[in-house]
Design an enzyme around this catalytic site. Structure first.
Site, PDB file in Angstrom:
ATOM      1  N   ASN A   1       0.873  -1.176   0.000  1.00 19.63           N
ATOM      2  CA  ASN A   1       0.000   0.000   0.000  1.00 19.63           C
ATOM      3  C   ASN A   1       0.907   1.222   0.000  1.00 19.63           C
ATOM      4  O   ASN A   1       1.493   1.564   1.017  1.00 19.63           O
ATOM      5  CB  ASN A   1      -0.896  -0.031   1.246  1.00 19.63           C
ATOM      6  CG  ASN A   1      -1.728   1.230   1.386  1.00 19.63           C
ATOM      7  OD1 ASN A   1      -1.771   2.060   0.476  1.00 19.63           O
ATOM      8  ND2 ASN A   1      -2.389   1.376   2.524  1.00 19.63           N
TER       9      ASN A   1
ATOM     10  N   LYS B   1       0.117   4.237  -0.257  1.00 17.89           N
ATOM     11  CA  LYS B   1      -0.525   5.423   0.361  1.00 17.89           C
ATOM     12  C   LYS B   1      -0.287   6.643  -0.542  1.00 17.89           C
ATOM     13  O   LYS B   1      -0.238   6.497  -1.763  1.00 17.89           O
ATOM     14  CB  LYS B   1      -0.011   5.608   1.790  1.00 17.89           C
ATOM     15  CG  LYS B   1      -0.191   4.328   2.624  1.00 17.89           C
ATOM     16  CD  LYS B   1       0.038   4.503   4.086  1.00 17.89           C
ATOM     17  CE  LYS B   1      -0.162   3.160   4.780  1.00 17.89           C
ATOM     18  NZ  LYS B   1      -0.031   3.250   6.241  1.00 17.89           N
TER      19      LYS B   1
ATOM     20  N   HIS C   1      -9.545   1.078   5.032  1.00 13.67           N
ATOM     21  CA  HIS C   1      -8.244   1.278   5.683  1.00 13.67           C
ATOM     22  C   HIS C   1      -8.416   2.231   6.860  1.00 13.67           C
ATOM     23  O   HIS C   1      -9.204   3.171   6.801  1.00 13.67           O
ATOM     24  CB  HIS C   1      -7.228   1.832   4.673  1.00 13.67           C
ATOM     25  CG  HIS C   1      -5.835   1.804   5.207  1.00 13.67           C
ATOM     26  ND1 HIS C   1      -5.372   2.756   6.083  1.00 13.67           N
ATOM     27  CD2 HIS C   1      -4.833   0.915   5.038  1.00 13.67           C
ATOM     28  CE1 HIS C   1      -4.127   2.452   6.417  1.00 13.67           C
ATOM     29  NE2 HIS C   1      -3.781   1.331   5.806  1.00 13.67           N
TER      30      HIS C   1
ATOM     31  N   GLU D   1      -6.760   4.637   7.919  1.00 14.47           N
ATOM     32  CA  GLU D   1      -6.558   6.069   7.646  1.00 14.47           C
ATOM     33  C   GLU D   1      -7.816   6.668   7.027  1.00 14.47           C
ATOM     34  O   GLU D   1      -8.141   7.825   7.262  1.00 14.47           O
ATOM     35  CB  GLU D   1      -5.319   6.249   6.744  1.00 14.47           C
ATOM     36  CG  GLU D   1      -4.045   5.991   7.546  1.00 14.47           C
ATOM     37  CD  GLU D   1      -2.880   5.406   6.764  1.00 14.47           C
ATOM     38  OE1 GLU D   1      -2.878   5.474   5.523  1.00 14.47           O
ATOM     39  OE2 GLU D   1      -1.964   4.861   7.421  1.00 14.47           O
TER      40      GLU D   1
ATOM     41  N   GLU E   1      -5.161  -4.887  10.599  1.00 19.27           N
ATOM     42  CA  GLU E   1      -4.124  -3.874  10.813  1.00 19.27           C
ATOM     43  C   GLU E   1      -4.422  -3.134  12.116  1.00 19.27           C
ATOM     44  O   GLU E   1      -5.260  -2.216  12.127  1.00 19.27           O
ATOM     45  CB  GLU E   1      -4.121  -2.863   9.662  1.00 19.27           C
ATOM     46  CG  GLU E   1      -3.837  -3.475   8.305  1.00 19.27           C
ATOM     47  CD  GLU E   1      -3.316  -2.434   7.320  1.00 19.27           C
ATOM     48  OE1 GLU E   1      -2.232  -2.646   6.797  1.00 19.27           O
ATOM     49  OE2 GLU E   1      -3.989  -1.412   7.110  1.00 19.27           O
TER      50      GLU E   1
ATOM     51  N   GLY F   1       2.623   2.481  10.814  1.00 26.12           N
ATOM     52  CA  GLY F   1       3.557   3.598  10.662  1.00 26.12           C
ATOM     53  C   GLY F   1       4.258   3.988  11.950  1.00 26.12           C
ATOM     54  O   GLY F   1       4.925   5.012  12.017  1.00 26.12           O
TER      55      GLY F   1
ATOM     56  N   SER G   1       3.609  -1.907  10.448  1.00 29.94           N
ATOM     57  CA  SER G   1       5.066  -1.979  10.675  1.00 29.94           C
ATOM     58  C   SER G   1       5.636  -3.356  10.358  1.00 29.94           C
ATOM     59  O   SER G   1       6.588  -3.804  11.005  1.00 29.94           O
ATOM     60  CB  SER G   1       5.425  -1.542  12.103  1.00 29.94           C
ATOM     61  OG  SER G   1       5.043  -0.191  12.301  1.00 29.94           O
TER      62      SER G   1
ATOM     63  N   GLY H   1       2.992  -1.070   4.290  1.00 30.51           N
ATOM     64  CA  GLY H   1       3.045   0.357   3.957  1.00 30.51           C
ATOM     65  C   GLY H   1       4.473   0.771   3.653  1.00 30.51           C
ATOM     66  O   GLY H   1       4.999   0.511   2.569  1.00 30.51           O
ATOM     67  N   GLY H   2       5.139   1.387   4.633  1.00 32.80           N
ATOM     68  CA  GLY H   2       6.474   1.967   4.427  1.00 32.80           C
ATOM     69  C   GLY H   2       7.463   1.032   3.744  1.00 32.80           C
ATOM     70  O   GLY H   2       8.187   1.450   2.831  1.00 32.80           O
TER      71      GLY H   2
HETATM   72  P1  13P Z   1       3.124   0.503   7.680  1.00 34.96           P
HETATM   73  O1  13P Z   1       3.644  -0.784   7.125  1.00 34.96           O
HETATM   74  O2  13P Z   1       3.840   1.727   7.160  1.00 34.96           O
HETATM   75  O3  13P Z   1       3.011   0.472   9.176  1.00 34.96           O
HETATM   76  O4  13P Z   1       1.616   0.662   7.122  1.00 34.96           O
HETATM   77  C1  13P Z   1       0.758  -0.413   7.203  1.00 34.96           C
HETATM   78  C2  13P Z   1      -0.472  -0.098   6.424  1.00 34.96           C
HETATM   79  O5  13P Z   1      -1.241   0.770   6.778  1.00 34.96           O
HETATM   80  C3  13P Z   1      -0.703  -0.856   5.182  1.00 34.96           C
HETATM   81  O6  13P Z   1      -1.995  -0.635   4.700  1.00 34.96           O
END
Ligand code: 13P
Length: 256
Positions: free
Chosen positions: A12, A14, A100, A102, A172, A178, A218, A239-240
């Protein structure tokens, strides 16, 4: 994880990367995946809407799939700024992230609007990745199981077994996204097993056993192997660590 289920690693992105950076990342991944002939995990990339078709053109004829990070909860019409599932289908998206955290936090998405989006995605043959998870406050007050049950009941359990079996669940925990705080293997396994138990109760053991439940929060190339070896974790929503080809590729290879 269990061999009867699809292993999935999804990136993802983002609201990150320029088009040029997104295309370079995709090109690097394509090269690395071609060298990994024995890997049977299913890889999904979730770029921002505006790059979906560019990425789709790059990954066509490869084993990588592309999806969207969100979709409208209406089919078409006067909804300025929204993107419908038919539009996503027409640019090559085969999956969509729904709910999600967010989007739930910053854009006030409810379980009910997630349910509408899931219905629309399925009508277009797009795979919904339904995202669920509790906040830190909810975990600290021991509400995590109630929250997850409510998100499943109101967001996706209206589906019949056949439709449900086309969906992917992503757990999640919001406090792990994050933050560098990963759920411990015990916490991840406990929640994934709980989710699978709810699916068994709602549908049946076969449906539950075939459902891919991804972990997100994470997850990186240092902890993926341990997380993916848990009996009820079938991969990750990253994510990251999906923004760098080498770390994402190491996660793809983390299944034992
Ligand atoms: P991180 O891996 O950056 O913590 O993000 C997870 C996420 O929200 C994937 O959708």
């Amino acid at each position: 994880m269990n061999d009867s289920r699809k292993k999935i690693v999804a990136g993802n992105w983002k609201m990150n990367l320029s088009l040029q950076e997104a295309q370079s990342l995709t090109a690097e991944l394509l090269g690395m995946i071609q060298d990994e002939k024995n890997n049977d995990s299913h890889v999904y990339l979730f770029p921002p809407f505006v790059y979906i078709n560019n990425i789709y053109r790059q990954i066509q004829n490869s084993t990588i799939n592309v999806g969207a990070q969100n979709c409208a909860d209406q089919i078409s019409g006067a909804y300025t700024g929204e993107t419908s599932v038919t539009m996503l289908n027409s640019v090559g998206a085969s999956a969509v992230l729904i709910g999600h955290s967010e989007r739930r936090t910053y854009y006030h998405e409810s379980n009910q609007s997630c349910a509408n989006k899931i219905n629309l995605a399925l009508q277009q043959g797009i795979i919904p990745f339904y995202c669920i998870g509790e906040t830190l406050n909810e975990r600290n007050s021991n509400q995590q199981f109630n929250i997850i049950e409510k998100q499943l009941m109101e967001g996706i359990f209206h589906l019949g077994a056949e439709e449900f079996s086309k969906c992917v669940i992503a757990y999640e925990p919001v406090w792990a996204i994050g933050t560098g705080l990963t759920a411990s293997p015990d916490q991840a396994q406990e929640m994934h097993a709980f989710i699978r138990k709810l699916i068994t109760e709602k549908y049946d053991a076969t449906t539950a056993n075939n459902c891919s439940i991804l972990y997100g929060g994470s997850c990186n190339d240092q902890n993926a192997k341990e997380l993916f070896s848990l009996p009820d974790v079938d991969g990750g929503l990253i994510g990251g660590a999906s923004l760098k080809s080498r770390s994402f590729m190491n996660i793809i290879k983390a299944f034992q």
